[in-house]
Design a protein around this motif. Structure first.
Motif, PDB file in Angstrom:
ATOM      1  N   ARG A 223       0.662  -1.116   0.025  1.00 49.24           N
ATOM      2  CA  ARG A 223       0.191   0.142   0.074  1.00 49.24           C
ATOM      3  C   ARG A 223       0.691   1.181  -0.090  1.00 49.24           C
ATOM      4  O   ARG A 223       0.549   2.095  -0.521  1.00 49.24           O
ATOM      5  CB  ARG A 223      -0.993   0.120   1.150  1.00 49.24           C
ATOM      6  N   GLY A 224       2.070   1.243   0.595  1.00 48.59           N
ATOM      7  CA  GLY A 224       2.953   2.299   0.826  1.00 48.59           C
ATOM      8  C   GLY A 224       3.114   3.073   1.994  1.00 48.59           C
ATOM      9  O   GLY A 224       3.643   4.131   1.906  1.00 48.59           O
ATOM     10  N   LYS A 225       2.558   2.366   3.067  1.00 44.32           N
ATOM     11  CA  LYS A 225       2.824   2.975   4.430  1.00 44.32           C
ATOM     12  C   LYS A 225       4.176   2.912   4.766  1.00 44.32           C
ATOM     13  O   LYS A 225       4.792   1.941   4.882  1.00 44.32           O
ATOM     14  CB  LYS A 225       1.848   2.665   5.366  1.00 44.32           C
ATOM     15  N   VAL A 226       5.036   4.053   5.199  1.00 46.64           N
ATOM     16  CA  VAL A 226       6.475   3.959   5.574  1.00 46.64           C
ATOM     17  C   VAL A 226       6.471   4.651   6.894  1.00 46.64           C
ATOM     18  O   VAL A 226       6.103   5.606   7.193  1.00 46.64           O
ATOM     19  CB  VAL A 226       7.385   4.963   4.535  1.00 46.64           C
ATOM     20  N   CYS A 227       7.475   3.688   7.854  1.00 49.53           N
ATOM     21  CA  CYS A 227       7.443   4.122   9.181  1.00 49.53           C
ATOM     22  C   CYS A 227       9.069   3.976   9.579  1.00 49.53           C
ATOM     23  O   CYS A 227       9.619   2.921   9.267  1.00 49.53           O
ATOM     24  CB  CYS A 227       6.525   3.282  10.085  1.00 49.53           C
TER      25      CYS A 227
ATOM     26  N   LEU B 295      11.078  -5.057  -2.175  1.00 50.52           N
ATOM     27  CA  LEU B 295      10.839  -3.941  -1.454  1.00 50.52           C
ATOM     28  C   LEU B 295      11.265  -2.867  -2.511  1.00 50.52           C
ATOM     29  O   LEU B 295      10.915  -1.620  -2.575  1.00 50.52           O
ATOM     30  CB  LEU B 295      12.342  -3.886  -0.407  1.00 50.52           C
ATOM     31  N   ARG B 296      12.301  -3.253  -3.440  1.00 50.84           N
ATOM     32  CA  ARG B 296      13.046  -2.004  -4.317  1.00 50.84           C
ATOM     33  C   ARG B 296      11.997  -1.918  -5.687  1.00 50.84           C
ATOM     34  O   ARG B 296      12.173  -0.791  -6.108  1.00 50.84           O
ATOM     35  CB  ARG B 296      14.249  -2.412  -4.730  1.00 50.84           C
ATOM     36  N   THR B 297      11.025  -2.963  -5.957  1.00 50.52           N
ATOM     37  CA  THR B 297      10.406  -2.602  -6.992  1.00 50.52           C
ATOM     38  C   THR B 297       9.242  -2.152  -6.490  1.00 50.52           C
ATOM     39  O   THR B 297       8.026  -1.981  -7.070  1.00 50.52           O
ATOM     40  CB  THR B 297       9.937  -4.049  -7.677  1.00 50.52           C
ATOM     41  N   SER B 298       8.905  -1.686  -5.264  1.00 44.26           N
ATOM     42  CA  SER B 298       7.800  -0.948  -4.556  1.00 44.26           C
ATOM     43  C   SER B 298       7.904   0.825  -4.705  1.00 44.26           C
ATOM     44  O   SER B 298       7.260   1.386  -4.209  1.00 44.26           O
ATOM     45  CB  SER B 298       7.488  -1.393  -3.364  1.00 44.26           C
ATOM     46  N   ILE B 299       9.456   0.925  -4.934  1.00 42.95           N
ATOM     47  CA  ILE B 299       9.984   2.322  -4.920  1.00 42.95           C
ATOM     48  C   ILE B 299      10.340   2.918  -6.135  1.00 42.95           C
ATOM     49  O   ILE B 299      11.427   2.335  -6.783  1.00 42.95           O
ATOM     50  CB  ILE B 299      11.058   2.431  -3.678  1.00 42.95           C
ATOM     51  N   SER B 300       9.706   3.803  -6.725  1.00 46.45           N
ATOM     52  CA  SER B 300      10.256   4.665  -7.701  1.00 46.45           C
ATOM     53  C   SER B 300      11.104   5.725  -7.223  1.00 46.45           C
ATOM     54  O   SER B 300      10.661   6.633  -6.280  1.00 46.45           O
ATOM     55  CB  SER B 300       9.120   5.100  -8.550  1.00 46.45           C
TER      56      SER B 300
ATOM     57  N   SER C 206      14.408  11.420 -16.215  1.00 45.37           N
ATOM     58  CA  SER C 206      14.205  10.511 -14.943  1.00 45.37           C
ATOM     59  C   SER C 206      13.154  10.521 -14.200  1.00 45.37           C
ATOM     60  O   SER C 206      12.555   9.648 -13.687  1.00 45.37           O
ATOM     61  CB  SER C 206      15.457  11.372 -13.926  1.00 45.37           C
ATOM     62  N   ILE C 207      12.186  11.585 -14.135  1.00 43.96           N
ATOM     63  CA  ILE C 207      11.023  11.857 -13.258  1.00 43.96           C
ATOM     64  C   ILE C 207      10.149  11.015 -14.192  1.00 43.96           C
ATOM     65  O   ILE C 207       9.109  10.095 -13.786  1.00 43.96           O
ATOM     66  CB  ILE C 207      10.641  13.165 -13.477  1.00 43.96           C
ATOM     67  N   ALA C 208      10.133  11.083 -15.491  1.00 45.09           N
ATOM     68  CA  ALA C 208       9.106  10.058 -16.483  1.00 45.09           C
ATOM     69  C   ALA C 208       9.481   8.731 -16.210  1.00 45.09           C
ATOM     70  O   ALA C 208       8.665   7.756 -16.190  1.00 45.09           O
ATOM     71  CB  ALA C 208       9.473  10.548 -17.957  1.00 45.09           C
ATOM     72  N   ARG C 209      10.660   8.334 -16.063  1.00 46.17           N
ATOM     73  CA  ARG C 209      11.250   6.902 -15.771  1.00 46.17           C
ATOM     74  C   ARG C 209      10.454   6.371 -14.442  1.00 46.17           C
ATOM     75  O   ARG C 209       9.875   5.239 -14.362  1.00 46.17           O
ATOM     76  CB  ARG C 209      12.616   6.924 -15.680  1.00 46.17           C
ATOM     77  N   ALA C 210      10.353   7.432 -13.439  1.00 39.80           N
ATOM     78  CA  ALA C 210       9.804   6.872 -12.023  1.00 39.80           C
ATOM     79  C   ALA C 210       8.476   7.096 -12.095  1.00 39.80           C
ATOM     80  O   ALA C 210       7.564   5.852 -11.814  1.00 39.80           O
ATOM     81  CB  ALA C 210      10.169   8.026 -11.201  1.00 39.80           C
ATOM     82  N   LEU C 211       7.858   7.791 -12.810  1.00 39.16           N
ATOM     83  CA  LEU C 211       6.190   7.838 -13.085  1.00 39.16           C
ATOM     84  C   LEU C 211       5.697   6.556 -13.979  1.00 39.16           C
ATOM     85  O   LEU C 211       4.605   6.157 -13.512  1.00 39.16           O
ATOM     86  CB  LEU C 211       5.771   9.107 -13.591  1.00 39.16           C
ATOM     87  N   SER C 212       6.498   6.101 -15.050  1.00 35.92           N
ATOM     88  CA  SER C 212       5.972   5.146 -15.758  1.00 35.92           C
ATOM     89  C   SER C 212       5.895   3.829 -14.823  1.00 35.92           C
ATOM     90  O   SER C 212       4.946   3.005 -15.478  1.00 35.92           O
ATOM     91  CB  SER C 212       6.868   5.161 -16.952  1.00 35.92           C
ATOM     92  N   LYS C 213       6.594   3.818 -14.007  1.00 36.42           N
ATOM     93  CA  LYS C 213       6.520   2.334 -13.312  1.00 36.42           C
ATOM     94  C   LYS C 213       5.317   2.174 -12.268  1.00 36.42           C
ATOM     95  O   LYS C 213       4.763   1.133 -12.102  1.00 36.42           O
ATOM     96  CB  LYS C 213       7.846   2.404 -12.314  1.00 36.42           C
ATOM     97  N   LYS C 214       4.718   3.457 -11.732  1.00 29.75           N
ATOM     98  CA  LYS C 214       3.348   3.354 -11.003  1.00 29.75           C
ATOM     99  C   LYS C 214       3.657   2.491  -9.732  1.00 29.75           C
ATOM    100  O   LYS C 214       2.620   1.701  -9.311  1.00 29.75           O
ATOM    101  CB  LYS C 214       2.014   2.921 -11.866  1.00 29.75           C
ATOM    102  N   TYR C 215       4.769   2.575  -9.288  1.00 28.46           N
ATOM    103  CA  TYR C 215       5.036   1.718  -7.772  1.00 28.46           C
ATOM    104  C   TYR C 215       4.166   2.576  -6.676  1.00 28.46           C
ATOM    105  O   TYR C 215       3.917   3.756  -7.007  1.00 28.46           O
ATOM    106  CB  TYR C 215       6.503   1.840  -7.574  1.00 28.46           C
ATOM    107  N   PRO C 216       3.928   2.069  -5.623  1.00 27.91           N
ATOM    108  CA  PRO C 216       3.297   2.601  -4.711  1.00 27.91           C
ATOM    109  C   PRO C 216       3.964   3.848  -3.834  1.00 27.91           C
ATOM    110  O   PRO C 216       3.466   4.604  -3.161  1.00 27.91           O
ATOM    111  CB  PRO C 216       2.869   1.396  -3.873  1.00 27.91           C
TER     112      PRO C 216
END
Length: 637
Positions: A329-333, A404-409, A479-489
Motif C-alpha cells: 500500500r505504501g505506508k512508511v514508518c 522492496l525495491r520494486t515498490s519504490i520509484s 528521470s522523473i518520467a522513468r519513475a512515473l512510468s513504473k506506477k509503484y506505490p
C-alpha cells in the motif's frame, strides 16, 4: 568462489576429447623419427628398396593424422577456454552486482573493469591455449625421453640433464615473475581508474583547464606501469638465454657423442639419425617453458585478484524465510532509526516519522544533513545501525529485496542515463512490460514530451553516455518520467527538480498532487517543492530539528522560516516583504501555472501580491529584521 577446476569439470568430456587428440598427435609426431631410422638402416644402408613405399605411406599417414588431431585439440581447447572465460566473467559480474553499496563506496570502477576484463582474459589463456601447450610440453618431453632411452640410455642422460636444468630455471623464473605480475595487475587497475575518471569527466577537466594536470597524472601511472613491465622483461632477459643456450648446444652434443657410439658400434646410423631428430624435437618445449611460465604466472596473479573480490560478501542480505506481501500500500514508518558507516561518525540519529499510504512527506536540510541517507536506508542500500524501518507495518529486513525495491520509484539527485534510446531509458527495469503509450503518458506528466517530440527520432533518439547532449533539466525530466512510468506505490524524489525552471516545477508538482494512491517522499532545497506535503521534516546534523506542515513551520519561525524568507522575501531595504506577502506570492505563482498562464517566476507573483496588499506591507523591525537579514545572507537548507 567457484574454483577453476570446477569450471574445467563442467566441460570434462570436451577436455577429455581434446587431451586424447593431443596425445594421439604427439604420439604420431614421435613415430616419424622411427620411420626415418628405418629409411636410413633398411633402405639406404640395407638397400631394401621395396620397403620404401610402405615407409612413405607411413610418413603420409602420420602427417595426415597429426593434421586432423592437431586441429581437433587446438579448436577444442580454444573453445573450452572461451566458454570458461565467459562463465567466469558472468559469475564474477553477478557477484559484483550482488554486493552492497558499501563495497562500491571503497572500490574504484577501474579496478573492477580490470578484474572483469584483463584478469579473466589471463585465466582464459591458462585454460585454453597456454594450458594446452603446458600439457603438450610435459607429454611431449616425457615420450621423447622414453624414445631416447629405448634407443640408447647413455645418450639419453644428456637430454635428461638438459631438461632438468631447464625445469629448475623455469621454477625460479616463475617465482620471480609472480611478484612482478601482482604489481602489474594492481597498477593496471589504477591506470584504468585514472583513465576512466578523466574520460568520464572530460568536460569538467576542460572547464577548469586541467588538461596538463590530468596528463601528468596519467603519465605518472603510465610510467609506473612501464617500469613494472620492464621489470618483467628484466626477469625474462635474465633467464631466457639459459633456455636458448641449452637448446642450441643439445643437438650438437648429441651428434658428437652419438657419432662416437656409431663408430664404436653401439648405435646404427639410423638410430643416431632418429636420436638427433628427437633431440631437435625436444628443443621447442625448452624454449616454450619461459613463455609458458610467464603466461601461467600472469594467470595465477589474476586469479588471486579475483579471489579477493569473491571474498567480499554483501552487507545487506535477505532472510531465508523472507516475507512477500500480496499488495504494497505504501505506508512508511521510521522508528528511532540511526545510521553510521564503518569508522565514520553518526549520519542519522533517532529519526522517527510515519507516512501513511497516499500521503506526502517533505524533507529539507543542509547539505550533509542525512536527507539522501534516509532514502538509501528505505531501499536497503544500507541497513540501519539502530531502530527499525517498516513498510506497511512489516520490517523491511524481512522483505525480499526485489519486492522492496520494486515498490519504490526513485528519482536520483545525480541523474544517470544510459547510452540507449530515450524510450528504453524511461522503461528501465520494465522494458518487457511497459508499452509505448505508458512511456508517452509518463513523459507528458514529467513535462518531457515537448523537447523529446521535437527531436528527429523522438523517443527512439539514442542519447549519449550519461545523457551527454541533454541539459540538466532535460535529464531530470526523463528521470522523473522513468519513475512515473513504473506506477509503484512509493515515489521518492531526491532534489529532482533543482535544474528546472519554476513553471515546469509547478506543473510537475500538480502531476504529483494527482497521484492520490502513491506515497510521495520529496527531498528538496526549494520551499516550493515541499510546501504542500502533509508533513515536512527539517534535518540538521543528522537529526530532526523541526517538523510540521508548511504553516506550522512558518509559525515556529525557525530554520524553515529563515529559508522561506531567504527564497521569497527581500531582506534588505525598505521594500522587505512580510511573511504574508511571501506566502501569497508563492500561492499566486502556483495558481498561474495551474491556470495555464505564463509564470515568469516567483518575483512576478511577489510584485502582484505587493500591489494587492499594499496596505498590509510592513517591514519587520527590531530583532525580527535582523533575523530576516541573517536568513537573506545564507540559505541554511
Amino acid at each position: 568462489m567457484k574454483k577453476i577446476s570446477s569450471y574445467i569439470w563442467d566441460y570434462r568430456f570436451s577436455y577429455l576429447g581434446a587431451v586424447l587428440s593431443l596425445l594421439i598427435a604427439v604420439t604420431l609426431d614421435m613415430v616419424a623419427p622411427r620411420l626415418t631410422a628405418h629409411v636410413v638402416d633398411d633402405v639406404i644402408v640395407g638397400g631394401n628398396i621395396g620397403e620404401l613405399k610402405f615407409l612413405l605411406l607411413g610418413f603420409f599417414s602420420v602427417g595426415l593424422g597429426r593434421c586432423i588431431f592437431q586441429y581437433v585439440k587446438e579448436y577444442t581447447f580454444d573453445k573450452n577456454g572461451a566458454r570458461i572465460s565467459g562463465d567466469m566473467r558472468r559469475d564474477l559480474f553477478r557477484h559484483i552486482q550482488s554486493l552492497s553499496a558499501d563495497f562500491f563506496d571503497r572500490t574504484n570502477t577501474g579496478e573492477l573493469m580490470a578484474r572483469v576484463k584483463e584478469d579473466i582474459d589471463h585465466i582464459w589463456d591458462a585454460v585454453g591455449y597456454v594450458g594446452m601447450l603446458l600439457i603438450e610440453v610435459f607429454y611431449h618431453t616425457g615420450i621423447i625421453l622414453v624414445c631416447m632411452f629405448t634407443i640408447n640410455w647413455k645418450l639419453a642422460l644428456i637430454s635428461g640433464a638438459a631438461m632438468l636444468l631447464c625445469g629448475v630455471v623455469a621454477v625460479i623464473m616463475e617465482r620471480k615473475l609472480g611478484a612482478v605480475y601482482e604489481s602489474i595487475s594492481e597498477e593496471n587497475a589504477v591506470l584504468n581508474t585514472v583513465a576512466e575518471e578523466n574520460l568520464g569527466g572530460v568536460r569538467t577537466v576542460k572547464a577548469f583547464a586541467r588538461e596538463s594536470f590530468e596528463i601528468d597524472k596519467f603519465l605518472s601511472h603510465n610510467k609506473r606501469y612501464y617500469e613494472l613491465n620492464m621489470a618483467q622483461s628484466g626477469v625474462l632477459v635474465r633467464y631466457y638465454p639459459v633456455f636458448t643456450v641449452i637448446t642450441t648446444i643439445l643437438p650438437l652434443l648429441t651428434l658428437l657423442v652419438g657419432g662416437r657410439f656409431v663408430i664404436d658400434g653401439e648405435m646404427t646410423l639410423g638410430q643416431i639419425t632418429a636420436f638427433v631428430e628427437y633431440s631437435m624435437n625436444i628443443v621447442w618445449p625448452m624454449e616454450m617453458l619461459g613463455w609458458l611460465t610467464n603466461s601461467f604466472s600472469s594467470a595465477v596473479a589474476s586469479n588471486k585478484k579475483i579471489k579477493k573480490i569473491y571474498e567480499e560478501t554483501p552487507a545487506v542480505t535477505e532472510m531465508t524465510d523472507s516475507v512477500t506481501m500480496e499488495k504494497v500500500r505504501g505506508k512508511v514508518c521510521f522508528d528511532h532509526v540511526s545510521f553510521h558507516k564503518a569508522d565514520q561518525h553518526e549520519i542519522l540519529h533517532d529519526i522517527t516519522f510515519t507516512v501513511e499510504a497516499g500521503k506526502t512527506l517533505g524533507i529539507m536540510g543542509t547539505t550533509g544533513a542525512g536527507k539522501t541517507s534516509i532514502i538509501q536506508l528505505l531501499q536497503r542500500m544500507y541497513d540501519a545501525t539502530g531502530g527499525v524501518i517498516y513498510l506497511d507495518d512489516v520490517d523491511i529486513r524481512s522483505l525480499s529485496l526485489e519486492q522492496l525495491r520494486t515498490s519504490i520509484s526513485f528519482v536520483m539527485q545525480d541523474v544517470f542515463l544510459f547510452s540507449d534510446t530515450i524510450n528504453d531509458n524511461i522503461k528501465l527495469g520494465k522494458k518487457r512490460y511497459l508499452d509505448f503509450r505508458t512511456v508517452q503518458k509518463a513523459s507528458t506528466d514529467a513535462q518531457a514530451s515537448g523537447f523529446i517530440e521535437r527531436m528527429e527520432k523522438q523517443y527512439d533518439t539514442v542519447i549519449g553516455e550519461r545523457g551527454v547532449g541533454l541539459s540538466g533539466g532535460q535529464k531530470q525530466r526523463i528521470s522523473i518520467a522513468r519513475a512515473l512510468s513504473k506506477k509503484y506505490p512509493i515515489l521518492v524524489l531526491d532534489d529532482s527538480t533543482s535544474a528546472l525552471d519554476t513553471e515546469t516545477e509547478q506543473m510537475i508538482q500538480q502531476t504529483l498532487a494527482k497521484l492520490e494512491n502513491t506515497t510521495k517522499i520529496i527531498i528538496g532545497h526549494r520551499i516550493s517543492a515541499v510546501r504542500h506535503a502533509n508533513e515536512i521534516l527539517v534535518l540538521e546534523g543528522g537529526a530532526i530539528a523541526e517538523r510540521g506542515t508548511h504553516e506550522e513551520l512558518l509559525a515556529k519561525r525557525g530554520l524553515y522560516y529563515e529559508t522561506y524568507l531567504s527564497q521569497y522575501g527581500e531582506m534588505s531595504g525598505d521594500g522587505a516583504h512580510t511573511i504574508e506577502n511571501c506566502d501569497k506570492a508563492c500561492a499566486l505563482a502556483t495558481d498561474r501555472v495551474g491556470d495555464g498562464r505564463t509564470a515568469d517566476g516567483m518575483e512576478q507573483g511577489i510584485q502582484t501580491a505587493d500591489r494587492d496588499d499594499a496596505g498590509k506591507r510592513a517591514s519587520v523591525e527590531g530583532p525580527e529584521r535582523e533575523k530576516q537579514k541573517a536568513g537573506g545572507e545564507k540559505n541554511v537548507l
